[in-house]
Design a protein around this motif. Structure first.
Motif: not given
Ligand code: TYD
Ligand code: MG
Length: 484
Positions: A117-125, A127-128, A146-155, A176-179
């Motif tokens: 999830l962290q990788v996807l969130a970073e890549l979504a940040k 623009g992917l 995701a809330d716990r990681l405070s990560c990008n929600e556009s995943v 652009g990437i699939v998990l």
């Protein structure tokens, strides 16, 4: 999608059957019969049966049809996608290669979904479009993480386990990437066997790999390690994917090692170090400092070893505990080390340094959940055992490495200078190394390097020789009956 015909194939002899059998009627092997689909797939479908390998070969063949001289091939550097997680990029060899399929394996709870999830969130940040296919957790559970990681929600999140559906969604959204979390929960409609069975896992992986190869978009597959320690059973996936990463570490402790076991696009055996914190996995720039942070001061049975993980040095603490045994057959327990190796070293110190441990239980471990396999650990293991047995703490600031042979000789090991530099960087002032290494190596200023040629020399340097050690042994026996 038209239903394919399925057959049951013995993985050992290749015999085919119309139904599943516990034992192959041809070769007599048990549990080798696996379901496979044999019908050609429609264009969107991807490979079938052994298809993972075949399909990717076919696609590669379409791209480069003519034979040409190797010298005419330009090694164009793959435009890698950097994940933003430094340690992961390092393990991958600089980032994710487009169209590559990476298998991320590890024990349950080690942090596979978290890093995914962290990788996807970073890549979504960046623009992917990132698609998280969850077969294990509901979108709400993933959202909690995701809330716990405070990560990008556009995943994008897709709760789905049917591989045909997933392939359809991927084709429609063109991410652009699939998990895929996890490959064991996926199933193909074309097979009748249960999700997680060898046939299903292989079929699903083959279909997903084919899609990644044809679209040029990278894919991450999460896989659980089975009880036997392999991913999805008998290593069924490892040859289908481009890269295999293993997540390891002590569940209790926060440190996690990410190891590349196979990498078609970069180095293998490279190691990334993470720490699991309140907000997910974080890169650890100086793992040695973390590993040594809780090292007890002035305690016997503790030795520091500069080990090499991949190409990087790591200072780890080897601990030994030697106590009088109440058992007729004393216990020998190891954690993070090879038990046979420790048994051999115990016999060597018995013969060469006179340390008798046949009435003692012996526990030897590496702190921090790290596994050390290399023979360079021998000197540190012996020093830790001797230190605990004689209840003599090793000098502060001492580190040791070197391989020990059955004759008690101490042999040189690779990467001596790297090890010494790391020890020096962390404030160590004295290193006991193989004599041959001490003669050749350029030690950093301020690090006193002492060479030993035999186990007895090591013993003399640390514990004052065989006679003193034997005296300590009998004293310990008489006093507390504790060690030696
Ligand atoms: P998870 O990624 O769910 O493991 P896996 O997918 O490999 O089974 O992570 C599980 C553990 O990580 C869980 O015990 C909780 C812990 N964790 C943290 O400590 N901090 C965090 O920020 C997160 C998200 C999880
Ligand atoms: Mg998970």
């Amino acid at each position: 999608m038209a239903r394919a015909r399925t057959v049951f194939v013995c993985q050992q002899c290749g015999a085919q059957f119309a139904k599943w059998l516990g034992r192959c009627q041809e070769c007599g092997a048990w549990e080798t019969v696996v379901e496979e689909s044999v019908a050609p797939r429609p264009a969107t479908g991807g490979g079938g049966g052994f298809g993972g390998a075949r399909t990717s070969v076919a696609i590669a063949a379409q791209r480069a049809a003519k034979p040409r001289a190797l010298s005419a091939v330009t090694s164009e550097s793959h435009a890698r996608i950097r994940t933003g997680l430094e340690e992961l990029d390092r393990v991958l060899g600089g980032g994710i290669v487009p169209g590559s399929v990476t298998l991320l394996g590890g024990d349950p709870g080690i942090g596979k979904s978290t890093i995914g999830l962290q990788v996807l969130a970073e890549l979504a940040k960046g623009g992917l479009t990132a698609l998280y296919v969850s077969g294990e957790e509901s979108p709400e559970q993933v959202k909690l993480r995701a809330d716990r990681l405070s990560c990008n929600e556009s995943v994008l999140i897709l709760p789905e386990t049917c591989v045909e559906e997933i392939i359809g969604h991927v084709a429609a959204t063109d991410p652009g990437i699939v998990l895929i979390d996890s490959i064991q929960t996926m199933h193909s409609r074309e097979l009748t066997s249960a999700a997680g069975s060898v046939g299903q896992v292989r079929e699903c992986a083959a279909a997903l790999v084919a899609q990644a190869k044809s679209t040029g978009k990278p894919m991450l597959l999460i896989g659980h390690v089975t009880k036997e320690g392999t991913i999805a059973g008998p290593r069924v996936l490892e040859h289908v994917v481009d890269t295999v990463l293993h997540f390891e570490g002590d569940q209790g402790g926060g440190l996690r090692l990410l190891r590349a076991v196979k990498n078609r696009f970069g180095p293998t055996n490279e190691v990334g170090v993470f720490e699991m914190g309140e907000r997910g996995l974080e890169d650890v720039a100086n793992p040695s400092a973390v590993l040594l942070a809780e090292r007890p001061k002035g305690a016997s049975g503790s030795a520091v070893l500069p080990t090499i993980e991949g190409t990087r040095p790591l200072l780890v603490e080897v601990q030994a505990l030697c106590t009088r045994s109440a058992l007729a057959m004393p216990r020998r327990t190891t954690l993070g080390l090879d038990a046979n190796r420790v048994a051999v070293l115990t016999a060597i110190v018995d013969k060469r340094a006179g340390l008798k441990l046949f009435e003692h239980d012996l526990f030897v471990s590496v702190a921090g959940g790290i596994r050390v396999q290399e023979p360079a650990a021998d000197l540190a293991i012996i020093a830790a055992i001797g230190s605990s047995a004689s209840d003599t703490p090793l000098p502060e600031g001492l580190t040791l490495f070197g391989e020990v042979g059955l004759a008690g000789e101490v042999r040189a090991v690779r990467h001596a200078e790297t090890r010494l530099r790391e020890a020096h960087k962390l404030g160590f002032t004295r290193a006991v190394v193989p004599a041959a290494t001490a003669r050749q190596v350029r030690a950093p200023d301020g690090l006193d390097v002492q060479g030993v040629a035999t186990v007895l020399e090591l013993w003399t340097a640390l514990f004052g020789g065989r006679r003193r050690a034997a005296a300590a042994a009998s004293r310990q026996h008489d006093d507390a009956g504790d060690a030696f």
